[in-house]
Design a protein around this motif. Structure first.
Motif, mmCIF file in Angstrom:
data_model
loop_
_atom_site.group_PDB
_atom_site.id
_atom_site.type_symbol
_atom_site.label_atom_id
_atom_site.label_comp_id
_atom_site.label_asym_id
_atom_site.label_seq_id
_atom_site.Cartn_x
_atom_site.Cartn_y
_atom_site.Cartn_z
ATOM 1 N N SER A 21 0.854 -1.192 0.000
ATOM 2 C CA SER A 21 0.000 0.000 0.000
ATOM 3 C C SER A 21 0.887 1.238 0.000
ATOM 4 O O SER A 21 2.003 1.210 0.524
ATOM 5 C CB SER A 21 -0.896 0.023 1.232
ATOM 6 N N SER A 71 -3.683 -0.956 -8.353
ATOM 7 C CA SER A 71 -5.011 -0.349 -8.245
ATOM 8 C C SER A 71 -4.905 0.894 -7.371
ATOM 9 O O SER A 71 -3.894 1.103 -6.704
ATOM 10 C CB SER A 71 -6.015 -1.342 -7.658
ATOM 11 N N ARG A 72 -5.939 1.695 -7.391
ATOM 12 C CA ARG A 72 -5.924 2.900 -6.571
ATOM 13 C C ARG A 72 -7.313 3.177 -6.014
ATOM 14 O O ARG A 72 -8.340 2.869 -6.648
ATOM 15 C CB ARG A 72 -5.408 4.097 -7.353
ATOM 16 N N ASP A 73 -7.328 3.777 -4.854
ATOM 17 C CA ASP A 73 -8.549 4.215 -4.188
ATOM 18 C C ASP A 73 -8.447 5.730 -4.071
ATOM 19 O O ASP A 73 -7.798 6.244 -3.153
ATOM 20 C CB ASP A 73 -8.658 3.545 -2.818
ATOM 21 N N ASN A 74 -9.077 6.426 -4.979
ATOM 22 C CA ASN A 74 -8.930 7.885 -4.997
ATOM 23 C C ASN A 74 -9.611 8.553 -3.806
ATOM 24 O O ASN A 74 -9.185 9.611 -3.356
ATOM 25 C CB ASN A 74 -9.467 8.448 -6.304
ATOM 26 N N GLY A 76 -9.585 7.337 -0.856
ATOM 27 C CA GLY A 76 -8.701 7.119 0.285
ATOM 28 C C GLY A 76 -7.257 7.523 0.054
ATOM 29 O O GLY A 76 -6.404 7.288 0.910
ATOM 30 N N THR A 78 -4.928 6.306 -1.795
ATOM 31 C CA THR A 78 -4.037 5.161 -1.633
ATOM 32 C C THR A 78 -3.901 4.399 -2.947
ATOM 33 O O THR A 78 -4.880 4.234 -3.679
ATOM 34 C CB THR A 78 -4.561 4.215 -0.536
ATOM 35 N N TYR A 80 -2.299 0.663 -4.486
ATOM 36 C CA TYR A 80 -1.948 -0.680 -4.035
ATOM 37 C C TYR A 80 -1.165 -1.423 -5.108
ATOM 38 O O TYR A 80 -1.287 -1.147 -6.302
ATOM 39 C CB TYR A 80 -3.214 -1.472 -3.711
#
Length: 126
Positions: A21, A71-74, A76, A78, A80
């Motif tokens: 992460s 992958s990404r969590d925009n 959050g 973050t 990965y």
């Protein structure tokens, strides 16, 4: 100034999995293409994977295609890196990077990234 903090590294046996992460401090996280690079002892830093601002495009080094997923969590802030079927040659320090450049053609060039994390060690034993 964007601060990037990697986590999730460790030691596993060949064939195992790890999930890295990278948490970004920047509220405008979506302004950046995000990438993962790695550097093994005595070797140059090597491109691993990159993801576009929206997450709609991903790029991988040939050596990790089919085994790693970025992958990404925009929401959050973050990004990965899911790493499966790990091999001893994947052993390296893994770095997260953020770039403001526009062209997807240069995602593999470390010089195009503006901010870097401090890295997290990944060690794969045979």
């Amino acid at each position: 100034q964007v601060q990037l903090v990697e986590s999730g590294g460790g030691s596993v046996q060949a064939g195992g999995s790890l999930r890295l992460s990278c948490a970004a401090s920047e509220r405008t996280f979506t302004s950046y293409i995000m990438g993962w690079f790695r550097q093994a002892p005595g070797k140059e830093r090597q491109f691993v994977a990159a993801i576009s601002r929206s997450g709609g495009r991903t790029d991988y080094a040939d050596s990790v295609k089919g085994r790693f997923t970025i992958s990404r969590d925009n929401a959050g802030n973050t990004v990965y890196l899911q790493m499966n079927s790990l091999k001893p040659e994947d052993t390296a320090v893994y770095y997260c990077a953020a770039g403001r450049f526009l062209s997807a053609q240069v995602v593999g060039l470390s010089s195009r990234y503006d901010y870097w994390g401090h890295g997290t060690q990944v060690t794969i034993s045979s």
